[in-house]
Design an enzyme around this catalytic site. Sequence first.
Site, PDB file in Angstrom:
ATOM      1  N   ARG A 188       0.838  -1.188   0.000  1.00  0.00           N
ATOM      2  CA  ARG A 188       0.000   0.000   0.000  1.00  0.00           C
ATOM      3  C   ARG A 188       0.876   1.241   0.000  1.00  0.00           C
ATOM      4  NH1 ARG A 188      -2.019   0.806   4.464  1.00  0.00           N
ATOM      5  NH2 ARG A 188      -1.476  -1.171   5.439  1.00  0.00           N
TER       6      ARG A 188
ATOM      7  N   TYR B 180      -1.903  -3.414  -6.620  1.00  0.00           N
ATOM      8  CA  TYR B 180      -1.647  -4.098  -5.349  1.00  0.00           C
ATOM      9  C   TYR B 180      -2.905  -4.157  -4.472  1.00  0.00           C
ATOM     10  CZ  TYR B 180      -0.266  -5.118  -0.649  1.00  0.00           C
ATOM     11  OH  TYR B 180      -0.223  -5.684   0.602  1.00  0.00           O
TER      12      TYR B 180
ATOM     13  N   LYS C 221      -9.616  -2.376   2.093  1.00  0.00           N
ATOM     14  CA  LYS C 221      -9.323  -1.214   2.936  1.00  0.00           C
ATOM     15  C   LYS C 221     -10.162   0.003   2.527  1.00  0.00           C
ATOM     16  CE  LYS C 221      -5.925  -3.566   4.793  1.00  0.00           C
ATOM     17  NZ  LYS C 221      -6.043  -4.175   6.122  1.00  0.00           N
TER      18      LYS C 221
ATOM     19  N   HIS D  45     -10.161  -2.462  11.993  1.00  0.00           N
ATOM     20  CA  HIS D  45      -9.072  -3.272  11.443  1.00  0.00           C
ATOM     21  C   HIS D  45      -8.763  -4.392  12.431  1.00  0.00           C
ATOM     22  CE1 HIS D  45      -4.700  -3.188   9.677  1.00  0.00           C
ATOM     23  NE2 HIS D  45      -5.461  -4.047   9.062  1.00  0.00           N
TER      24      HIS D  45
ATOM     25  N   SER E 166      -0.971  -3.670  10.225  1.00  0.00           N
ATOM     26  CA  SER E 166      -0.707  -4.632   9.161  1.00  0.00           C
ATOM     27  C   SER E 166       0.593  -5.395   9.424  1.00  0.00           C
ATOM     28  CB  SER E 166      -0.582  -3.909   7.820  1.00  0.00           C
ATOM     29  OG  SER E 166      -1.779  -3.253   7.522  1.00  0.00           O
TER      30      SER E 166
ATOM     31  N   CYS F 247       1.432  -7.634  11.651  1.00  0.00           N
ATOM     32  CA  CYS F 247       1.860  -7.832  13.039  1.00  0.00           C
ATOM     33  C   CYS F 247       1.276  -9.122  13.618  1.00  0.00           C
ATOM     34  CB  CYS F 247       1.452  -6.655  13.918  1.00  0.00           C
ATOM     35  SG  CYS F 247       2.481  -5.196  13.688  1.00  0.00           S
TER      36      CYS F 247
ATOM     37  N   ASP G 273      -8.839  -9.818   9.355  1.00  0.00           N
ATOM     38  CA  ASP G 273      -8.366  -8.463   9.051  1.00  0.00           C
ATOM     39  C   ASP G 273      -9.363  -7.352   9.374  1.00  0.00           C
ATOM     40  OD1 ASP G 273      -6.244  -6.794   8.028  1.00  0.00           O
ATOM     41  OD2 ASP G 273      -7.392  -6.527   6.193  1.00  0.00           O
TER      42      ASP G 273
ATOM     43  N   ARG H 150       2.112 -11.998  -0.807  1.00  0.00           N
ATOM     44  CA  ARG H 150       0.779 -12.234  -0.238  1.00  0.00           C
ATOM     45  C   ARG H 150       0.118 -13.481  -0.799  1.00  0.00           C
ATOM     46  NH1 ARG H 150      -1.407  -8.586   3.789  1.00  0.00           N
ATOM     47  NH2 ARG H 150       0.302  -7.126   4.071  1.00  0.00           N
TER      48      ARG H 150
HETATM   49  O1  SAT Z   1      -3.570  -3.245   2.748  1.00  0.00           O
HETATM   50  S1  SAT Z   1      -3.533  -4.647   2.414  1.00  0.00           S
HETATM   51  O2  SAT Z   1      -4.867  -5.167   2.428  1.00  0.00           O
HETATM   52  O3  SAT Z   1      -2.967  -4.804   1.089  1.00  0.00           O
HETATM   53  C1  SAT Z   1      -2.594  -5.479   3.527  1.00  0.00           C
HETATM   54  C2  SAT Z   1      -2.630  -4.832   4.854  1.00  0.00           C
HETATM   55  O4  SAT Z   1      -1.967  -3.807   5.013  1.00  0.00           O
HETATM   56  O5  SAT Z   1      -3.348  -5.309   5.747  1.00  0.00           O
HETATM   57 MN    MN Z   2      -4.825  -5.271   7.333  1.00  0.00          MN
END
Ligand code: SAT
Ligand code: MN
Length: 581
Positions: A66, A194, A203, A223, A245, A247, A272, A362
């Site tokens: 991102r 991406y 997101k 999140h 993200s 973690c 997520d 990913r």
């Molecule tokens: O933003 S993504 O969905 O590509 C991955 C993340 O940061 O959780």
């Molecule tokens: Mn995330």
Amino acid sequence: MKPVERWVEEVAATLLPDRVSWCDGGDAENARLVEGMLADGTLHALDPRTAPGCYLHRSHPTDVARTEHLTFIASPAREAAGPTNNWMSPAEARQRVWPLFAGAMKGRTLYVVPYVMGPPGSPFARVGVEVTDSPYVVASMRIMTRMGRVALDQLGSSEDFVPGLHSLGDLSPDRRFIVHFPEERRIWSVGSGYGGNALLGKKCFALRIASTMARDQGWLAEHMLILELELPGGETHYLGAAFPSACGKTNLAMLVSPPAAQGYKVRTVGDDIAWLRPGHDGRLWAVNPEAGFFGVVPGTGPATNPNALATISHDTIFTNVAVSPGGIPWWEGKGQDPPAGLLDWQGRPWDGSGMAAHPNSRFTVAARQCPSISPRWEDPQGVPLSAIVFGGRRARVAPLVFQSRDWQHGVFVGATMGSETTAATTGRVGVVRRDPMAMLPFCGYNMGDYFGHWLELGRSLARPPAVFHVNWFRTDAAGRLVWPGFGDNLRVLLWMIERVKGRGGAVETPIGLVPDESSLDWGGLPLSSSEKRLLLKVERGEWEAEVPEIRAFFERFGSHLPRELSESLQTLERDLATVTA
Ligand code: SAT
Ligand code: MN
């Protein structure tokens, strides 16, 4: 003409695609897309024997994460976006970004991707429609959302959908923008293929746009992973956990309990994103709006996350992993030696130095493939939360776990979270940044108001979840991680459940309630007593140093900062000053 048809016609007049294709989400359509992507090199087939139904996608090398500095909130007033978001006026967006869409799809197909965020039949499900020129995005959206006919059926002739416009453009970071219009509930994304930039349901919609819908409608878009914890005897608890993200959200959501704790079962509801709303029973209820996982590959192995490893053993799109000449995907931490002749994530022979898979490579995979998926993961009503867990990656300062004193204090704990940055976003890795509720890059409006919304929502909960903070990443003087993490994190979750039930020993400290050493189950862990003490230590000096940083962070919100949070900061400061230890 239905509103969605009118919108597609409107944008097509600017995008000028050669063809328009409405996606039904079916198998035949997906097979056709995959065939085309194999032919033009967008996808590479993987070994059908060891990775059946799997494909590899190599992204443009400058398009691997991102790009937060190119992500904007385009509210009419800068103040509505707040100090933590990049802001662009809607007029400037029309001037700078809209022209990038002009003729962008010449020679390409415009795919119309209708999708639902939320479980089928749920009153909380919402429809989005993404227009894109990337078949990789279409195939990924089919995995990550309920995509195609199901969404058009749910939409009917309503105009209640979030329109999202996406074009790869020329993939140049100089012409890359991810722009959100919270008032109009629309999204523009150009110049990136991406995940978090291009799969607009994730997101962009389920967090940034949804957070503003949630503010207006009395719920929360967060999140957070959602996990189910079953105790011996069958008592079940649900937890929502917010970490930045990369973690370990996916690992925690799929945790396998250590052998010593058989009889406890962790199941996955989401990894997520969580949409949370107060239920009639005064509890907070959670649904996972997604249908798949878009997880970090490196570090996914038999010891760290066997459930994820099983999940991605078939029918998975890998992005930017390494691959053997025979098409076997490989990454650091897979638990196997690298095969001979390995190609790195860019398809170059790997010379053994540096990472072969990109650190932010990913997997994209359907949630239903996960062995630990909860039977209630698609429950239209969601699941009731017993606890909310905030967490970050801190080498120092934050103890393994502590509990907030009440909801208001819990909001303070979430609002002051700090974490060292990771490879999930471009920019420097390993610097501490304040990342409130792990929402810093994902809150679609002024974060000061967002804190206020959390406080307000808590007042409507007769039985709010308990709020905790964890840190799996504390290091010793030599820089070594002290806590083993992964399956052993269950020990920490079990202390939380004890606390939820009004049991479980805790010591009051200025930052909240920390387990007393005897109330955590350390059995069988190779930890010395000084290591245990380090894990639970709240060091006054370290926390005193946090106070001015938190104050400076809070000051950025000016009059938008809720009074309750300044009060909590004052209380922390006072308690630190009077503590004797
Ligand atoms: O933003 S993504 O969905 O590509 C991955 C993340 O940061 O959780
Ligand atoms: Mn995330």
